[in-house]
Scaffold this motif. Sequence first.
Motif, PDB file in Angstrom:
ATOM      1  N   ASP A 121     -10.843   5.895   9.788  1.00 54.39           N
ATOM      2  CA  ASP A 121     -11.533   7.178  10.140  1.00 54.39           C
ATOM      3  C   ASP A 121     -11.751   8.023  11.331  1.00 54.39           C
ATOM      4  O   ASP A 121     -11.256   7.087  12.551  1.00 54.39           O
ATOM      5  CB  ASP A 121     -12.568   7.965   9.808  1.00 54.39           C
TER       6      ASP A 121
ATOM      7  N   ARG B 291      -1.432   3.733  -1.764  1.00 53.87           N
ATOM      8  CA  ARG B 291      -2.790   3.586  -1.075  1.00 53.87           C
ATOM      9  C   ARG B 291      -2.575   3.561   0.291  1.00 53.87           C
ATOM     10  O   ARG B 291      -3.715   2.756   0.385  1.00 53.87           O
ATOM     11  CB  ARG B 291      -2.907   2.608  -2.296  1.00 53.87           C
TER      12      ARG B 291
ATOM     13  N   TYR C 228       0.983  -1.055  -0.013  1.00 52.84           N
ATOM     14  CA  TYR C 228       0.109   0.117  -0.147  1.00 52.84           C
ATOM     15  C   TYR C 228       0.656   1.216  -0.310  1.00 52.84           C
ATOM     16  O   TYR C 228       0.784   2.036  -0.752  1.00 52.84           O
ATOM     17  CB  TYR C 228      -0.959  -0.231   0.935  1.00 52.84           C
TER      18      TYR C 228
ATOM     19  N   SER D  90      -3.401   5.497   2.596  1.00 53.91           N
ATOM     20  CA  SER D  90      -5.026   5.558   2.588  1.00 53.91           C
ATOM     21  C   SER D  90      -6.326   4.789   3.035  1.00 53.91           C
ATOM     22  O   SER D  90      -7.368   5.120   3.543  1.00 53.91           O
ATOM     23  CB  SER D  90      -5.482   6.911   1.985  1.00 53.91           C
ATOM     24  N   GLU D  91      -6.072   3.828   1.912  1.00 52.68           N
ATOM     25  CA  GLU D  91      -7.429   2.944   1.582  1.00 52.68           C
ATOM     26  C   GLU D  91      -7.807   1.940   3.105  1.00 52.68           C
ATOM     27  O   GLU D  91      -8.827   1.617   3.440  1.00 52.68           O
ATOM     28  CB  GLU D  91      -6.789   2.447   0.891  1.00 52.68           C
ATOM     29  N   ILE D  92      -6.141   1.877   4.020  1.00 53.10           N
ATOM     30  CA  ILE D  92      -6.860   0.957   4.887  1.00 53.10           C
ATOM     31  C   ILE D  92      -6.780   2.299   6.178  1.00 53.10           C
ATOM     32  O   ILE D  92      -6.194   1.565   6.992  1.00 53.10           O
ATOM     33  CB  ILE D  92      -5.501  -0.300   5.318  1.00 53.10           C
TER      34      ILE D  92
END
Length: 329
Positions: free
Chosen positions: A229, A222, A217, A224-226
């Motif tokens: 929030d 990428r 990642y 931010s995909e895992i």
Amino acid sequence: MFDGVVLVNKPESMSSFEVVKFFKRYLKKKVRIGHAGTLDPMATGLLPLCLGRATKLTQFIMVGLKEYRGQMVLGKRTDTYDREGEVIEERPVSSDLTIEDLRRATKNFLGKIKQVPPPFSAAKHKGTPLYVFARKGIKVEKEPKEIFIKDFEIVRFHGGNLVDFRIVCSKGTYVRSIVDDFGKIINTGAFLNRLLRTKVGPFTLDEAYDLEEIKGYLEEGRISEIMLDQEYVLSHIPSVEIDRYTASDVVRGILLDIHTIEGLLKKQNINVDPIIPYLRLKVEPNGSEAFTVAVANWPPCLGDERVKMAKVFVTPMNKESRIERRVEK
């Protein structure tokens, strides 16, 4: 943007700081990174890593209870309280010792107890980690600190000297110290052989990623995909819903009356967690999902009349707060 929490499955023989260095090596830009709860190199399992502005959430993650699964060896004590130390005492393990005996002994540790940090630890004395003194043979007397043990379960007694266990405890708990003290109570001595962290606050090990997965990642940009929030990261902290006008007051720095919050807690039938010293203040804009405006220190200190905020997440901007724009559109 690199603002969020990534759950790491930390491997053995790697320190928590080395995991942070791993992330920094593969990120293509300078990002502030911190972890929520140190794991010793020998320990494995769940390590929440906070990136960017999410580093401000670390204190709230760490107040959540932690669950560990481990294994202890009976019959010996070591100077580090784990398998990596030198043996300082040996005792025979009676063939009459049963799993019921071990389970009875765990009751001595339940609830609020006092614990002295182990000599080989990062706990500090006059600004210096205790392990520095221990390596020089200098004995330092530290004041015991209060910790909380919610559950201590003996999962399996292999017979002989191996015992598998599960423990749920508060932050600041040294599990290897629990094991050393447990060995004293059953008169055999004991040291920690393995330790796996399976839960931290709302997070579980099943949600964590191995470093090889994370490397992919990071290299592909990428990550931010895992990332998790803010709402999920704070979900273990009890919350009370406030209206948009009260939310605007909070954003502007106006302290709320304690009785106002107490009334809302009662009206909304909210039970606060005695272990977690915080309360989330949430607002639900029209047509939008509720989100956390601030985290308050709760319960208030004796004599306080106003609620003090530990963190306000929405700040005023251009004389009009973000909270107002979100709740009114």
